[in-house]
Design a protein around this motif. Structure first.
Motif, PDB file in Angstrom:
ATOM      1  N   LEU A 195      13.854  64.658  11.629  1.00 26.53           N
ATOM      2  CA  LEU A 195      13.719  64.643  13.213  1.00 26.53           C
ATOM      3  C   LEU A 195      12.266  65.149  13.625  1.00 26.53           C
ATOM      4  CD1 LEU A 195      16.932  66.085  14.139  1.00 26.53           C
ATOM      5  CD2 LEU A 195      16.177  64.029  14.847  1.00 26.53           C
ATOM      6  N   VAL A 196      11.628  66.162  12.717  1.00 21.55           N
ATOM      7  CA  VAL A 196      10.280  66.562  13.163  1.00 21.55           C
ATOM      8  C   VAL A 196       9.433  65.597  12.817  1.00 21.55           C
ATOM      9  CG1 VAL A 196       8.295  68.154  12.524  1.00 21.55           C
ATOM     10  CG2 VAL A 196      10.839  69.058  12.849  1.00 21.55           C
ATOM     11  N   VAL A 252       7.120  66.374  16.662  1.00 23.34           N
ATOM     12  CA  VAL A 252       7.194  67.661  17.520  1.00 23.34           C
ATOM     13  C   VAL A 252       7.182  69.015  16.540  1.00 23.34           C
ATOM     14  CG1 VAL A 252       8.150  66.504  19.431  1.00 23.34           C
ATOM     15  CG2 VAL A 252       9.726  67.457  17.752  1.00 23.34           C
ATOM     16  N   SER A 253       7.266  69.991  17.039  1.00 20.27           N
ATOM     17  CA  SER A 253       7.385  71.304  16.211  1.00 20.27           C
ATOM     18  C   SER A 253       8.728  71.487  15.586  1.00 20.27           C
ATOM     19  CB  SER A 253       6.892  72.495  17.046  1.00 20.27           C
ATOM     20  OG  SER A 253       7.794  72.702  17.950  1.00 20.27           O
ATOM     21  N   PRO A 254       8.965  72.310  14.584  1.00 20.00           N
ATOM     22  CA  PRO A 254      10.295  72.511  14.138  1.00 20.00           C
ATOM     23  C   PRO A 254      11.022  73.325  15.099  1.00 20.00           C
ATOM     24  CG  PRO A 254       8.769  72.738  12.316  1.00 20.00           C
ATOM     25  CD  PRO A 254       7.815  72.410  13.658  1.00 20.00           C
ATOM     26  N   ALA A 255      10.269  74.332  15.835  1.00 24.58           N
ATOM     27  CA  ALA A 255      11.053  75.130  16.903  1.00 24.58           C
ATOM     28  C   ALA A 255      11.729  74.372  17.906  1.00 24.58           C
ATOM     29  CB  ALA A 255       9.875  76.144  17.453  1.00 24.58           C
ATOM     30  N   SER A 256      10.875  73.146  18.400  1.00 22.93           N
ATOM     31  CA  SER A 256      11.260  72.324  19.634  1.00 22.93           C
ATOM     32  C   SER A 256      12.665  71.395  19.241  1.00 22.93           C
ATOM     33  CB  SER A 256      10.379  71.292  19.748  1.00 22.93           C
ATOM     34  OG  SER A 256       9.238  71.834  20.642  1.00 22.93           O
ATOM     35  N   TYR A 286      22.263  67.282  10.590  1.00 23.72           N
ATOM     36  CA  TYR A 286      22.770  66.842  12.057  1.00 23.72           C
ATOM     37  C   TYR A 286      23.566  65.571  12.083  1.00 23.72           C
ATOM     38  CZ  TYR A 286      20.094  71.093  12.434  1.00 23.72           C
ATOM     39  OH  TYR A 286      19.682  72.392  12.355  1.00 23.72           O
ATOM     40  N   VAL A 287      24.539  65.754  12.687  1.00 22.95           N
ATOM     41  CA  VAL A 287      25.424  64.189  12.630  1.00 22.95           C
ATOM     42  C   VAL A 287      25.899  64.145  14.000  1.00 22.95           C
ATOM     43  CG1 VAL A 287      27.544  63.028  11.525  1.00 22.95           C
ATOM     44  CG2 VAL A 287      26.044  64.817  10.171  1.00 22.95           C
ATOM     45  N   VAL A 288      25.846  62.656  14.474  1.00 25.62           N
ATOM     46  CA  VAL A 288      26.502  62.400  15.594  1.00 25.62           C
ATOM     47  C   VAL A 288      27.334  61.004  15.238  1.00 25.62           C
ATOM     48  CG1 VAL A 288      24.486  60.702  16.165  1.00 25.62           C
ATOM     49  CG2 VAL A 288      26.231  61.295  18.135  1.00 25.62           C
TER      50      VAL A 288
END
Length: 225
Positions: A120-121, A126-130, A157-159
């Motif tokens: 995702l990063v 974007v940052s890992p924190a975001s 992370y799963v949707v």
């Protein structure tokens, strides 16, 4: 259970299953794949009436090649990129924070509905924190679930389709809590007082709406299976 991307042979079996009138759940069972994988595959490639295994496989290969060097949001003006931004904007207008919406939509449009935080990063730049803040909020609201990859010792992370049901259930529970708080305050203030009467009406309204939400979600949940 098989993992990874669908093969061309599996796509031919999906097409055959659709032609035979099988449900997504039954096709998934025969392929040992989650129902959400089948429904997402069909939805992204023409729907039940227009799904063609060969064109679906070719489209997936093209998407994988594009995804190897995913463009930033500002640079991606392809039809797919514009559509993705449209979905994100709709989610933001409904009240979802933009970063939360970006993560959610990226998961929804992934091939198997799964991403690691690192993926995702890299994709969203974007940052890992975001990403951490966004996925924690998505998990809390029932849109996404967290799984642990024991081999690589990382979270995934799963949707999936059931996430829609769980998000409705969580929203209903939170609304019911608000309704009960309003009705309790009405009792303290006196249901015959102007404020108490107003709170009692609001609480009763919210409870009736929640009852309808849960009943409707339970009735139509089979559409996600």
């Amino acid at each position: 259970m098989p993992g990874g991307r669908l093969t061309q042979q599996e796509r031919r079996r999906i097409a055959a299953g659709l032609a035979d009138g099988l449900s997504y759940a039954e096709i998934g069972r025969r392929l040992e794949r989650p129902t959400s994988t089948i429904s997402r595959e069909v939805t992204r490639n023409g729907g039940p009436g227009g799904y063609r295994s060969r064109s679906a496989h070719e489209a997936t290969v093209r998407r994988a090649r594009r995804g190897a060097a995913a463009p930033s949001r500002a640079d991606d003006r392809s039809p797919g990129g514009v559509a993705q931004e449209t979905i994100i904007d709709l989610a933001v207008r409904s009240g979802m924070p933009r970063m939360m919406a970006r993560v959610h939509v990226d998961l929804l449009l992934s091939e198997d509905g799964r991403r690691t935080a690192a993926e995702l990063v890299g994709r969203l730049k974007v940052s890992p924190a975001s990403v951490s803040v966004a996925v924690n909020a998505l998990v809390e609201h029932g849109y996404v679930r967290r799984e642990r990859d024991p081999q690589r010792r990382r979270d995934v992370y799963v949707v999936d389709d059931q996430a829609w049901y769980h998000s409705v259930a969580i929203s209903a529970r939170q609304t019911r809590e608000s309704a009960r708080a309003a009705m309790a305050a009405a009792e303290v203030l006196g249901p015959d007082s102007p404020v108490g009467e107003r709170l009692l009406r609001a609480g009763t309204f919210l409870e009736r709406v929640v009852d309808d939400m849960r009943e409707s979600a339970d009735r139509w949940r089979t559409l996600l299976m």
